[in-house]
Design a protein around this motif. Structure first.
Motif, short mmCIF file in Angstrom:
data_model
loop_
_atom_site.label_atom_id
_atom_site.label_comp_id
_atom_site.label_asym_id
_atom_site.label_seq_id
_atom_site.Cartn_x
_atom_site.Cartn_y
_atom_site.Cartn_z
N UNK A 68 0.82 -1.22 0.00
CA UNK A 68 0.00 0.00 0.00
C UNK A 68 0.85 1.26 0.00
N UNK A 69 0.23 2.37 -0.42
CA UNK A 69 0.88 3.67 -0.43
C UNK A 69 0.77 4.38 0.90
N UNK A 70 1.18 5.65 0.89
CA UNK A 70 1.21 6.45 2.11
C UNK A 70 2.62 6.69 2.60
N UNK A 71 3.57 6.71 1.65
CA UNK A 71 4.96 6.81 2.06
C UNK A 71 5.33 5.61 2.92
N UNK A 72 6.11 5.88 3.95
CA UNK A 72 6.46 4.83 4.91
C UNK A 72 5.85 5.12 6.28
N UNK A 73 4.85 6.03 6.30
CA UNK A 73 4.31 6.48 7.57
C UNK A 73 2.80 6.35 7.69
N UNK A 74 2.09 6.15 6.56
CA UNK A 74 0.63 6.13 6.58
C UNK A 74 0.11 5.02 5.68
N UNK A 75 -1.20 4.74 5.81
CA UNK A 75 -1.85 3.83 4.88
C UNK A 75 -2.22 2.49 5.49
N UNK A 76 -2.89 1.68 4.65
CA UNK A 76 -3.38 0.38 5.07
C UNK A 76 -3.72 -0.45 3.85
#
Length: 504
Positions: free
Chosen positions: A110-118
């Motif tokens: 999944x996306x969100x950089x390396x700090x966000x997402x699911x």
């Protein structure tokens, strides 16, 4: 129809059936990472007796307040699930079970950089892709932010040597789960494609350079996420020291850091990293990631892995919606902005893009330059370095369809291609502005190409491999076509400028 039950290495799981596809959500592939597991490599899940329900998505990794909501709203929503350090869960969509099938496996990061997402975002729902391609789709949650990438190796001793990359090791553990269990779900462990967008594309780039991941996947797709480099040890150590100082913890007292409440950890992180998408990411620690992934060359350990890579035409517009100065940008302002990263070559760069858009406003020119800087130039560089190995083909695409929402301000923005790749337009009406035969035609073309690549290592007979001489690029729009070296003069204007993108 009876609920489907499958035996995994840890125990039996019960799924559900949706539109003739078997769906299993929230299967644990690792133990909880809380307490003694914080900052350490993942461990196998505890086995269970009886049958475990796999009917709801598992918890997502703790992340900045509101961050998951933003990511999910951008990617089609999801079932509401908690945030927890017990977050090592994956989801499986498959057309058949225990039938000896050799279906291609598509493993989504999944996306969100390396700090966000699911992995539970609506755009990533795997039913349509699995049914269309007779494929097995897997999405996964893993540790993010400081929990996944706080490098303590030079501050807390050998036990924490891998701490800067445990989020990536989580993905390796999930791929090992696929290797050991996916045959029972109708998939072929010898034909696994890793793919991802944005931060997920960066994760794919880095997995290609990780010895622990070698042999666990056989094809790779990088969507708007080329990671040429990751943080060096010195920079990662400095980042960890800042967090420790903010928490008033001595460098050697890692026990306190491991036991500190997650709320305090995130409050401190917000003070030192006000940009939720920045601050944490993988580390070239010399062990888990021994070398820079694609700089100066492509990683030898994945030389035989075919690659499909590409970007969207207007990547940056998603990130400039709140840029109040963009609408009134003048020529002086354009030059000042471009000079910040191009220095003395700003005039040359602006001129090349002006030639392509003679009537373009300064905002139009900045959007084109910023979008290429953000993703496309590094994607081309990565493709060239992969091609130079001469061991496996590379395929390039450019997504150019423009969404009409927000009066057309987003154009062909970052992440817009995802619902087309997953054939999930029903989840994306708020992003695409509608649906219908025209958009479905784009979804048909993209999802079929991705599935063909997963199945055979080539996206179709009418899509030539990428070479530095021809630069064949599939343009995805209402009528998709191959174009050779699109925007070639603009590409050439960048010369040898290395724009690190996600890397540091």
């Amino acid at each position: 129809m009876m609920d489907p039950i499958v035996a995994t290495a840890s125990g039996q799981v019960r799924g559900a059936t949706r539109n003739s596809i078997y769906v299993f959500k929230g299967i644990p592939y690792g133990a909880s990472t809380a307490g003694r597991g914080r900052f350490l490599p993942p461990q196998k899940p505890e086995p269970w007796s009886g049958v475990r329900d796999a009917l709801r998505y598992g918890a997502s990794s703790p992340q900045p307040e509101g961050g998951l909501g933003v990511m999910l709203s951008l990617s089609g929503g999801a079932e509401p699930e908690p945030l927890s350090e017990d977050c090592l869960y994956l989801n499986v969509w498959t057309p058949a079970l225990n039938d000896g099938g050799k279906r291609p496996v598509m493993f989504w990061c999944h996306g969100g950089g390396f700090t966000m997402g699911s992995g539970s975002a609506g755009f990533y729902e795997g039913t349509n892709l699995a049914r269309r391609g007779d494929a097995v789709v897997v999405t996964v949650n893993h540790r993010l932010g400081a929990l996944g990438y706080c490098y303590l190796g030079e501050l807390a001793g050998e036990e924490y040597a891998a701490s800067g990359n445990v989020g990536m090791l989580d993905l390796v553990a999930a791929l090992e789960w696929v290797r050991d269990n996916i045959a029972a779900f109708g998939g072929d462990p010898g034909n696994v494609t890793i793919f991802g967008e944005s931060g997920g594309g960066a994760k794919v780039s880095i997995l290609m350079a990780m010895p622990d991941a070698q042999g666990l996947f056989h094809r790779a797709i990088i969507q708007s996420g080329p990671a040429l480099r990751v943080s060096p040890r010195a920079k990662a150590t400095h980042r960890a020291e800042k967090l420790l100082r903010e928490l008033e913890i001595a460098p050697g007292d890692v026990e306190r850091l491991r036991d500190i409440p997650i709320e305090r950890l995130f409050e401190a992180n917000a003070r030192i990293n006000p940009n939720a998408l920045a601050g944490w990411g993988p580390v070239m620690d010399g062990v888990v990631i021994p070398n820079q992934p694609f700089d100066p060359v492509a990683p030898a350990i994945s030389a035989n892995v075919p690659l499909l890579i590409g970007t969207n035409k207007d990547e940056i517009t998603l990130f400039t919606l709140a840029d109040t100065g963009l609408a009134t940008l003048d020529e002086a302002g354009l030059h000042a902005r471009v000079s910040q990263f191009a220095g003395a070559r700003a005039d040359e760069l602006i001129a090349a893009y002006r030639d392509a858009q003679p009537q373009g406003t300064p905002a139009n020119i900045y959007t084109a330059i910023g979008s290429d800087r953000m993703m496309r130039i590094n994607s081309i560089t990565l493709a060239e370095r992969k091609y130079a190995q001469g061991a496996a083909p590379v395929y390039m695409y450019l997504f150019t369809w423009e969404t009409p929402i927000l009066n057309g301000r987003l154009k062909s923005t970052h992440a817009l291609e995802i619902p087309f790749v997953f054939d999930n337009l029903a989840y994306a009406v708020g992003f695409t502005g509608g649906s219908g035969p025209e958009l479905q035609g784009i979804a048909d073309a993209m999802s079929e190409a991705w599935l063909a690549f997963a199945r055979t290592g080539a996206p179709g007979p009418n899509w030539p491999a990428y070479t530095p001489e021809e630069r064949a690029t599939m343009i995805f729009n209402r009528e998709s076509r191959v174009e050779h070296d699109p925007a070639g003069p603009q590409r050439q204007a960048w010369g040898d400028m290395l724009i690190n993108g996600f890397s540091e």
